[in-house]
Design an enzyme around this catalytic site. Sequence first.
Site, PDB file in Angstrom:
ATOM      1  N   SER A 143      35.594  82.054  47.291  1.00 32.42           N
ATOM      2  CA  SER A 143      34.742  82.845  46.394  1.00 32.42           C
ATOM      3  C   SER A 143      33.377  82.197  46.105  1.00 32.42           C
ATOM      4  O   SER A 143      32.379  82.923  46.005  1.00 32.42           O
ATOM      5  CB  SER A 143      35.479  83.236  45.102  1.00 32.42           C
ATOM      6  OG  SER A 143      35.875  82.125  44.365  1.00 32.42           O
ATOM      7  N   ASN A 155      38.765  78.953  43.468  1.00 33.14           N
ATOM      8  CA  ASN A 155      37.311  79.030  43.210  1.00 33.14           C
ATOM      9  C   ASN A 155      36.578  77.775  43.693  1.00 33.14           C
ATOM     10  O   ASN A 155      35.595  77.335  43.095  1.00 33.14           O
ATOM     11  CB  ASN A 155      36.988  79.298  41.728  1.00 33.14           C
ATOM     12  CG  ASN A 155      35.518  79.622  41.457  1.00 33.14           C
ATOM     13  OD1 ASN A 155      34.960  79.216  40.442  1.00 33.14           O
ATOM     14  ND2 ASN A 155      34.868  80.323  42.356  1.00 33.14           N
ATOM     15  N   CYS A 204      36.753  77.252  47.540  1.00 29.59           N
ATOM     16  CA  CYS A 204      36.521  77.490  48.982  1.00 29.59           C
ATOM     17  C   CYS A 204      35.888  78.858  49.241  1.00 29.59           C
ATOM     18  O   CYS A 204      34.712  78.954  49.587  1.00 29.59           O
ATOM     19  CB  CYS A 204      37.833  77.374  49.767  1.00 29.59           C
ATOM     20  SG  CYS A 204      38.568  75.726  49.709  1.00 29.59           S
ATOM     21  N   CYS A 262      38.990  84.184  44.093  1.00 35.69           N
ATOM     22  CA  CYS A 262      40.021  83.657  44.999  1.00 35.69           C
ATOM     23  C   CYS A 262      40.998  82.836  44.156  1.00 35.69           C
ATOM     24  O   CYS A 262      41.037  82.994  42.928  1.00 35.69           O
ATOM     25  CB  CYS A 262      39.406  82.854  46.150  1.00 35.69           C
ATOM     26  SG  CYS A 262      38.486  81.396  45.661  1.00 35.69           S
TER      27      CYS A 262
END
Length: 153
Positions: A17, A13, A15, A10
């Site tokens: 993923s 990294n 929230c 994401c």
Amino acid sequence: MKPARILFVCLGNICRSPLAEGILRHVAGDGLVDVDSAGTGGWHIGDPPDRRSIAVARKHGIDIAGQRCRKVQAGDFEAFDLIFAMDRSNLAHLRALAPPEVQHKLHLFLDYTLGTTRDVPDPYYEGPEGFETVYNMLFEGCTSLTGRLDERS
Ligand code: 4NP
């Protein structure tokens, strides 16, 4: 069969993923996957996941508090079999970074797992309900993915 090496990506990294990483590890169990996550941005390197992602995972019996943020690196395109972008912006970023011979490893997560070209939306500026929505999307995708990987083994 060897575990499938799977990387979730994401932006931050912290929230989406890391939550996807924790959910897939939990749903698939040991042996089926070798899973990690990373961000296209580097603002939070070394940080734990966002407390709201930790909370929603914990609510569903999954502990992601020990995970640490890192940025996508060139070696990831070699090291992983499947690289899942949370949204189309993340996917475009990865496509620009990756060499031609590994482009086939890159996928939009919900497209690959559920056949829908929906993004997993960035919940960073949302309340807890945004994280619950993201959790549910990721759980559904990870459950479907686990079924596919199971068929393979
Ligand atoms: P993520 O959410 O991509 O799901 O981890 C974000 C977290 C932090 C930032 C952006 C998105 N940020 O700009 O710091």
